[in-house]
Design an enzyme around this catalytic site. Structure first.
Site, short mmCIF file in Angstrom:
data_model
loop_
_atom_site.label_atom_id
_atom_site.label_comp_id
_atom_site.label_asym_id
_atom_site.label_seq_id
_atom_site.Cartn_x
_atom_site.Cartn_y
_atom_site.Cartn_z
N HIS A 17 45.00 35.59 32.96
CA HIS A 17 45.06 37.05 33.12
C HIS A 17 43.77 37.49 33.80
O HIS A 17 42.75 37.71 33.15
CB HIS A 17 45.24 37.72 31.75
CG HIS A 17 45.39 39.20 31.81
ND1 HIS A 17 46.10 39.92 30.88
CD2 HIS A 17 44.92 40.15 32.70
CE1 HIS A 17 46.06 41.21 31.17
NE2 HIS A 17 45.34 41.37 32.27
N HIS A 19 42.52 39.87 37.31
CA HIS A 19 42.81 40.67 38.51
C HIS A 19 41.72 40.35 39.53
O HIS A 19 40.54 40.61 39.24
CB HIS A 19 42.78 42.16 38.18
CG HIS A 19 43.77 42.54 37.11
ND1 HIS A 19 45.01 43.05 37.39
CD2 HIS A 19 43.69 42.46 35.75
CE1 HIS A 19 45.66 43.28 36.26
NE2 HIS A 19 44.88 42.93 35.24
N HIS A 197 52.11 43.63 32.02
CA HIS A 197 51.19 44.22 31.05
C HIS A 197 52.03 45.10 30.12
O HIS A 197 52.81 45.94 30.60
CB HIS A 197 50.17 45.12 31.75
CG HIS A 197 49.07 44.40 32.46
ND1 HIS A 197 49.29 43.41 33.38
CD2 HIS A 197 47.71 44.54 32.37
CE1 HIS A 197 48.13 42.98 33.84
NE2 HIS A 197 47.15 43.63 33.24
N GLU A 200 49.16 47.22 25.78
CA GLU A 200 47.69 47.34 25.89
C GLU A 200 47.33 48.71 25.32
O GLU A 200 46.67 48.81 24.30
CB GLU A 200 47.24 47.21 27.36
CG GLU A 200 45.73 47.30 27.55
CD GLU A 200 45.30 47.27 29.02
OE1 GLU A 200 46.16 47.51 29.90
OE2 GLU A 200 44.10 47.03 29.27
N ASP A 278 40.48 39.36 32.39
CA ASP A 278 41.01 40.63 32.93
C ASP A 278 40.25 41.07 34.18
O ASP A 278 40.68 40.78 35.30
CB ASP A 278 41.00 41.71 31.83
CG ASP A 278 42.07 42.77 32.02
OD1 ASP A 278 42.90 42.63 32.95
OD2 ASP A 278 42.10 43.74 31.24
N ASP A 279 39.14 41.80 34.00
CA ASP A 279 38.36 42.33 35.14
C ASP A 279 36.88 42.05 34.86
O ASP A 279 36.11 42.97 34.53
CB ASP A 279 38.60 43.84 35.26
CG ASP A 279 40.07 44.16 35.47
OD1 ASP A 279 40.55 43.97 36.60
OD2 ASP A 279 40.74 44.57 34.50
#
Ligand code: ADE
Ligand code: ZN
Length: 339
Positions: A17, A19, A197, A200, A278-279
């Protein structure tokens, strides 16, 4: 190899996961902005970093999309992806399955071909030069229309061989998975796997929809599934992977505090939870830092860390033979590095 940091750093692991636009480090952002003669809303790297203080998903997304605005040329997407691969190489990540958001760029008239070519070229270099295998996931922005999603999927068909799955991200509340039922049906017909997603910020119903309407192979996040015991039982019986992102959850205030992170509960209930970043450029850490965060906050044992590393490959889109080899690598590592 005694410290927890060393153990987490050296254990073979996969990221499921991530981005790619969320790996855009401020230093590279400024470099590319200058190269493309674009102005950022901030004068310095320090000023930009000070803005990374979010109360919810939307506050983060606003900054994330404005950062991505300076990405224009194929080389920009190459540089972004290559920088990420070098980072994870140093962290012993052997496999990555990353999202890209083509609509973030097509809305600025950056062609799909430039975005995917730059990312793909870097991934191929990463495979050859760093030994990192990969799968690419095209993620649909759920705050945009079904029509825009269909158009993006249409463009992706030309690059079918480079894309494994179609995902769903961006502002969750008010944009349930069912909004994209027809898009995901076409994606599956065209041979793509699907992920989404869900849970969340959104309610457990969105996780049900991702399962039963989009027919996903993984749930991204899925934290709020724990509110619905029937859903938990369903996820366990399907052995459905959840891609959990500990530092993201803290930064976006999805969880109240670190010692109450739901991943421990999930593992206890027999859910297929994995750890992801994630980020990472926005949330304060790549994969090792995310493992370290949960390991410390929840006092995970070495055995539980090994389980999470194994889950990362089990839940991946690698083929069974590749998965078996990765499990053997982890077993060998654990034999050589017991507590
Ligand atoms: N896009 C990038 N990061 C995201 C997240 N954590 N949730 C939804 N969309 C995203
Ligand atoms: Zn995400």
């Amino acid at each position: 190899m005694n410290t927890l940091e060393d153990f987490i750093n050296a254990i073979p692991k996969a990221e499921l996961h991530l981005h790619i636009e969320g790996t855009f480090e401020p230093e590279l952002m400024f470099e590319i902005a200058v190269r493309n003669k674009r102005k950022l809303n901030y004068q310095t790297v320090e000023e930009l970093k000070l803005a990374y203080d979010f109360n919810n998903l939307q506050e983060f997304l606003d900054i994330y999309y404005s950062g991505a605005d300076v990405l224009i040329e194929e080389q920009d997407f190459y540089d972004l992806t290559w920088a990420y691969l070098q980072k994870i190489h140093a962290q012993h990540v052997l496999h990555t399955e990353l999202f890209f958001d083509p609509q973030t760029h097509s809305s600025r008239a950056v062609p799909f071909s430039k975005v995917i070519s730059g990312i793909h070229r870097a991934l191929e270099d990463g495979r050859e030069k760093l030994g990192i295998s990969y799968r690419l996931i095209l993620s649909i922005l759920r705050h945009l229309s079904e029509e825009s999603a269909f158009q993006t999927l249409q463009e992706a068909l030309e690059y079918k061989g480079w894309i494994t799955a179609i995902g769903l991200d961006s502002s969750e509340n008010g944009h349930p998975p069912s909004k994209f039922e027809r898009v995901f049906a076409l994606a599956r017909e065209e041979g793509f796997l699907t992920v989404a997603h869900a849970g969340e910020e959104g309610p457990p119903e969105y996780v049900w929809e991702a399962l039963n309407i989009l027919h996903v192979s993984r749930i991204d996040h899925g934290n709020r599934s724990l509110e619905d015991p029937e859903l938990v039982a369903e996820l366990v019986s399907r052995n459905m992977p959840l891609t959990i992102c500990p530092l993201s959850n803290l930064k976006l205030k999805v969880v109240r505090d670190r010692i109450n992170h739901p991943i421990a509960d999930m593992l206890e209930k027999g859910m297929m939870a994995t750890v992801n970043s994630d980020d990472p450029a926005y949330f304060g850490g790549y994969l090792n830092e995310n493992f370290l965060e949960v390991a410390r906050a929840l006092s995970l044992s070495r055995e539980q860390i090994v389980q999470l590393a194994k889950n990362s490959f089990t839940a991946s889109f690698l083929d069974p033979d590749e998965k078996r080899k990765m499990m053997e690598k982890i077993d060998r590592f654990y034999q050589l590095n017991p507590v």
